[in-house]
Design an enzyme around this catalytic site. Structure first.
Site, PDB file in Angstrom:
ATOM      1  N   HIS A  13       0.869  -1.207   0.000  1.00 54.90           N
ATOM      2  CA  HIS A  13       0.000   0.000   0.000  1.00 54.90           C
ATOM      3  C   HIS A  13       0.889   1.235   0.000  1.00 54.90           C
ATOM      4  CE1 HIS A  13      -3.827   2.140   1.459  1.00 54.90           C
ATOM      5  NE2 HIS A  13      -2.924   3.085   1.223  1.00 54.90           N
ATOM      6  N   HIS A  15       1.544   5.365  -1.677  1.00 56.45           N
ATOM      7  CA  HIS A  15       1.176   6.540  -2.481  1.00 56.45           C
ATOM      8  C   HIS A  15       2.448   7.150  -3.049  1.00 56.45           C
ATOM      9  CE1 HIS A  15      -2.980   6.700  -0.907  1.00 56.45           C
ATOM     10  NE2 HIS A  15      -2.420   6.194   0.171  1.00 56.45           N
ATOM     11  N   LYS A  99      -9.170  -0.443  -5.944  1.00 58.53           N
ATOM     12  CA  LYS A  99      -9.300   0.154  -4.612  1.00 58.53           C
ATOM     13  C   LYS A  99     -10.677   0.767  -4.433  1.00 58.53           C
ATOM     14  CE  LYS A  99      -7.934   2.111  -0.693  1.00 58.53           C
ATOM     15  NZ  LYS A  99      -6.735   2.741  -0.221  1.00 58.53           N
ATOM     16  N   HIS A 136     -10.471   0.998   1.724  1.00 61.85           N
ATOM     17  CA  HIS A 136     -10.285   1.951   2.821  1.00 61.85           C
ATOM     18  C   HIS A 136     -11.484   1.747   3.734  1.00 61.85           C
ATOM     19  CE1 HIS A 136      -8.823   5.864   4.558  1.00 61.85           C
ATOM     20  NE2 HIS A 136      -9.996   5.707   5.132  1.00 61.85           N
ATOM     21  N   HIS A 174      -4.646  -0.684   5.823  1.00 63.40           N
ATOM     22  CA  HIS A 174      -4.213   0.048   7.023  1.00 63.40           C
ATOM     23  C   HIS A 174      -5.154  -0.133   8.211  1.00 63.40           C
ATOM     24  CE1 HIS A 174      -6.954   2.747   5.044  1.00 63.40           C
ATOM     25  NE2 HIS A 174      -6.057   3.257   4.232  1.00 63.40           N
ATOM     26  N   ASP A 247       1.355   2.670   3.567  1.00 64.76           N
ATOM     27  CA  ASP A 247       0.517   3.864   3.398  1.00 64.76           C
ATOM     28  C   ASP A 247       1.373   5.126   3.452  1.00 64.76           C
ATOM     29  OD1 ASP A 247      -1.780   5.235   2.814  1.00 64.76           O
ATOM     30  OD2 ASP A 247      -2.549   5.235   4.863  1.00 64.76           O
TER      31      ASP A 247
END
Ligand code: DOR
Ligand code: ZN
Length: 353
Positions: A13, A15, A99, A136, A174, A247
């Site tokens: 995970h 970004h 996602k 999420h 997460h 994350d």
């Protein structure tokens, strides 16, 4: 133990953003990690297979020549996502997962999903072809307390969805609560969870006690200590359903240090060192490899990495950069609030970030 060699880890995970930010942050991951699941919440988001192909090319163009790194692309589910496009992208290996962001749950989630019913056709197709949905796991209603949003999501959204579509492979991203850990441990199949290094190291006091510290603010927000301890137990247990998803979510300092700061912790530069510390503290260094290098590929049905990385324990605390520059702006690196004595032998980063 003062030296530990393990299979090269993956980040399930991550970004990376785009443009200048991508160029600045990518080497911090690709120096240590072989692969990462790349989050699609760009502006505009990565919604089609064609978007994912273009984004993957930008990532590979930003990769330092000395690094070998495979971005595993994801699609951002919207209520207009075309199941045929998702299937085509998955079948040709372009995309690994899709996602699901509940609309409004976090950074750039406005185009996310308001009603699960609207995405059932695409979720059914994903279940059919064995494609993972990363989720999420927070509700967004204003009347649910922010510290309860994960637990309420599990009960009101994820449990009913799993009953309706038990064949859908899900990763609860997460996870931050003991409720989340229990939910995953109660599942017989098709459910895994990622855990971040910061949720293993801080509780909500880091954000709020003795002053407000925006660089510890992320979503889902860190919870009370009992939840952190439940996450530690899950991560260090070796249980194959739990694996690393950093994350790592960079924002430039002015977007964090302001009246309404963005959610996100930039932890890519020191993730492995922090995790070695956590696993050592819990007497579980022998299970670090399962968490960072074995459980994730097993869940995603991918081969494990053949390369190795070595972690070395040193007497002097490791000196991490406090900030990384993205163009002319700084991005603050996660400060674990304790000395870190584990260092990773990594590939040099020519950008010098
Ligand atoms: O803290 C977070 N930051 N949580 C998310 O879910 C998104 C991420 C971001 O993109 O900044
Ligand atoms: Zn994220």
């Amino acid at each position: 133990m003062t030296k530990l060699t393990i299979r090269k880890p993956d980040d399930w995970h991550l970004h990376l953003r785009d443009g200048e930010m991508l160029k600045s942050v990518l080497p911090h991951t690709s120096a240590t990690f072989a692969r990462a699941i790349i989050m699609p919440n760009l502006v505009p988001p990565v919604v089609t297979t064609a978007d994912a192909v273009a984004y993957r090319e930008r990532i590979l163009a930003a990769l330092p020549k000395e690094h070998s790194f495979t971005p595993l692309m994801t699609l951002y589910l919207t209520e207009g996502t075309d199941p045929d496009d998702v299937e085509a992208g998955f079948r040709d290996g372009t995309v690994t997962a899709a996602k699901l962001y509940p609309a409004g749950a976090t950074t750039n989630s406005q185009s996310g999903v308001r009603s699960i019913d609207k995405v059932m056709p695409v979720l059914e197709r994903m279940a059919e072809i064995g494609m993972t949905m990363c989720v999420h796991g927070e509700v967004t209603s204003a009347d649910v307390d922010i510290f309860d949003r994960e637990a309420v999501f599990l009960e009101t959204v994820l449990a009913p969805l799993r009953e309706r579509l038990p064949e859908l492979r899900v990763v609860l991203e997460h996870v931050t609560t003991s409720d989340g850990v229990d939910f995953v441990m109660g599942a017989e199949k098709n459910l895994g969870a990622t855990i971040t290094p910061h949720h293993l190291m801080i509780n909500r006091n880091a954000i709020l006690a003795g002053g407000i510290r925006p660089h510890y603010y992320c979503l889902p927000v860190a919870k009370r200590e009992s939840h952190r301890l439940a996450l530690r137990k899950a991560a260090t247990s070796g249980d194959a359903r739990f694996f690393l998803g950093t994350d790592s979510a960079p924002h430039v300092d002015p977007s964090k240090e302001c009246g309404c700061g963005c959610a996100g912790i930039f932890c890519a530069p020191n993730t492995l060192e922090c995790l070695a510390t956590v696993f050592e503290e819990d007497g579980a260094l022998d299970r670090l490899e399962a968490f960072v290098s074995l459980n994730g590929p097993a869940y995603y049905r991918l081969p494990v990495n053949e390369e190795r990385v070595t972690l070395v324990r040193q007497d002097a605390p490791v000196d991490f950069p406090a900030k990384v520059m993205a163009g002319s702006e700084a991005v603050t690196v996660f400060d674990p609030m304790r000395p870190i004595h584990w260092n990773v032998e990594r590939t040099a980063c020519p950008q010098g970030n």
